[in-house]
Motif scaffolding. Sequence first.
Motif, PDB file in Angstrom:
ATOM      1  N   THR A  31       4.477   1.251   1.638  1.00  0.00           N
ATOM      2  CA  THR A  31       4.523   0.064   2.503  1.00  0.00           C
ATOM      3  C   THR A  31       5.958  -0.459   2.541  1.00  0.00           C
ATOM      4  O   THR A  31       6.796  -0.066   1.715  1.00  0.00           O
ATOM      5  CB  THR A  31       3.610  -1.049   1.957  1.00  0.00           C
ATOM      6  OG1 THR A  31       4.114  -1.477   0.687  1.00  0.00           O
ATOM      7  CG2 THR A  31       2.163  -0.579   1.838  1.00  0.00           C
ATOM      8  N   TYR A  33       6.953  -3.325   1.654  1.00  0.00           N
ATOM      9  CA  TYR A  33       7.188  -4.019   0.387  1.00  0.00           C
ATOM     10  C   TYR A  33       7.601  -3.022  -0.697  1.00  0.00           C
ATOM     11  O   TYR A  33       8.582  -3.242  -1.420  1.00  0.00           O
ATOM     12  CB  TYR A  33       5.928  -4.786  -0.045  1.00  0.00           C
ATOM     13  CG  TYR A  33       6.052  -5.417  -1.400  1.00  0.00           C
ATOM     14  CD1 TYR A  33       6.734  -6.622  -1.563  1.00  0.00           C
ATOM     15  CD2 TYR A  33       5.495  -4.810  -2.522  1.00  0.00           C
ATOM     16  CE1 TYR A  33       6.869  -7.200  -2.815  1.00  0.00           C
ATOM     17  CE2 TYR A  33       5.612  -5.387  -3.776  1.00  0.00           C
ATOM     18  CZ  TYR A  33       6.302  -6.579  -3.920  1.00  0.00           C
ATOM     19  OH  TYR A  33       6.438  -7.149  -5.159  1.00  0.00           O
ATOM     20  N   TYR A  47      12.076  -4.150   6.729  1.00  0.00           N
ATOM     21  CA  TYR A  47      11.221  -3.974   7.914  1.00  0.00           C
ATOM     22  C   TYR A  47      12.060  -3.694   9.156  1.00  0.00           C
ATOM     23  O   TYR A  47      11.696  -2.843   9.974  1.00  0.00           O
ATOM     24  CB  TYR A  47      10.315  -5.195   8.107  1.00  0.00           C
ATOM     25  CG  TYR A  47       9.218  -5.245   7.070  1.00  0.00           C
ATOM     26  CD1 TYR A  47       8.120  -4.396   7.167  1.00  0.00           C
ATOM     27  CD2 TYR A  47       9.294  -6.105   5.987  1.00  0.00           C
ATOM     28  CE1 TYR A  47       7.108  -4.414   6.211  1.00  0.00           C
ATOM     29  CE2 TYR A  47       8.289  -6.129   5.023  1.00  0.00           C
ATOM     30  CZ  TYR A  47       7.208  -5.285   5.142  1.00  0.00           C
ATOM     31  OH  TYR A  47       6.206  -5.299   4.192  1.00  0.00           O
ATOM     32  N   LYS A  65      -3.752  -0.784   8.099  1.00  0.00           N
ATOM     33  CA  LYS A  65      -3.273  -2.041   7.530  1.00  0.00           C
ATOM     34  C   LYS A  65      -3.423  -1.954   6.020  1.00  0.00           C
ATOM     35  O   LYS A  65      -4.510  -1.632   5.540  1.00  0.00           O
ATOM     36  CB  LYS A  65      -4.089  -3.231   8.063  1.00  0.00           C
ATOM     37  CG  LYS A  65      -3.955  -3.451   9.548  1.00  0.00           C
ATOM     38  CD  LYS A  65      -2.583  -3.943   9.904  1.00  0.00           C
ATOM     39  CE  LYS A  65      -2.505  -4.174  11.413  1.00  0.00           C
ATOM     40  NZ  LYS A  65      -1.238  -4.479  11.899  1.00  0.00           N
ATOM     41  N   PRO A  66      -2.425  -2.189   5.238  1.00  0.00           N
ATOM     42  CA  PRO A  66      -1.048  -2.434   5.659  1.00  0.00           C
ATOM     43  C   PRO A  66      -0.398  -1.140   6.161  1.00  0.00           C
ATOM     44  O   PRO A  66      -0.791  -0.050   5.766  1.00  0.00           O
ATOM     45  CB  PRO A  66      -0.361  -2.924   4.390  1.00  0.00           C
ATOM     46  CG  PRO A  66      -1.109  -2.268   3.280  1.00  0.00           C
ATOM     47  CD  PRO A  66      -2.542  -2.187   3.769  1.00  0.00           C
ATOM     48  N   SER A  68       1.975   1.841   6.434  1.00  0.00           N
ATOM     49  CA  SER A  68       2.756   2.604   5.457  1.00  0.00           C
ATOM     50  C   SER A  68       3.643   3.590   6.207  1.00  0.00           C
ATOM     51  O   SER A  68       3.404   3.913   7.373  1.00  0.00           O
ATOM     52  CB  SER A  68       1.842   3.323   4.457  1.00  0.00           C
ATOM     53  OG  SER A  68       1.020   4.250   5.120  1.00  0.00           O
TER      54      SER A  68
END
Length: 139
Positions: A31, A33, A47, A65-66, A68
């Motif tokens: 992801t 994050y 991002y 979602k989320p 990746s």
Amino acid sequence: MADLVEKLKDIGFNTYEAKVYIALLKKYPATGYEVSKLANIPQSRTYDTLKVLEEKKVVVSTNAKPVSYTPVKPRQILNSYKKKMDSTVNYLEKHLPEVKDDYNEPVITINGRQNIQNKIKEVIKNAKREIYMEVWSQD
């Protein structure tokens, strides 16, 4: 890793793009994050960078979602870069001489024994008729 970042910058990546791509090569899918933590860059920049890398077709995202991300194989990116660079160089080799056909290299100053030797070899290799050179006796 710093060397890889610098080499990726040499082929057109910026620092964040290089770090994100390398992070994804280490762990994918990931992801935004996770990439941010692995690449050690701010999450907000991660991002933006992932979006740019998607546009450049360097990473692929999922619709889940989320979201990746997965990196495109290094070989595929490097082959694409080589083709693009070869095409660009071929074009420039053909069209740059057309800008001025009687181009003569200006007088230049070169310092350092190795630099001098490299320039002498280059000039001799590319000479068509004559070479004018002034070299100090110690060189």
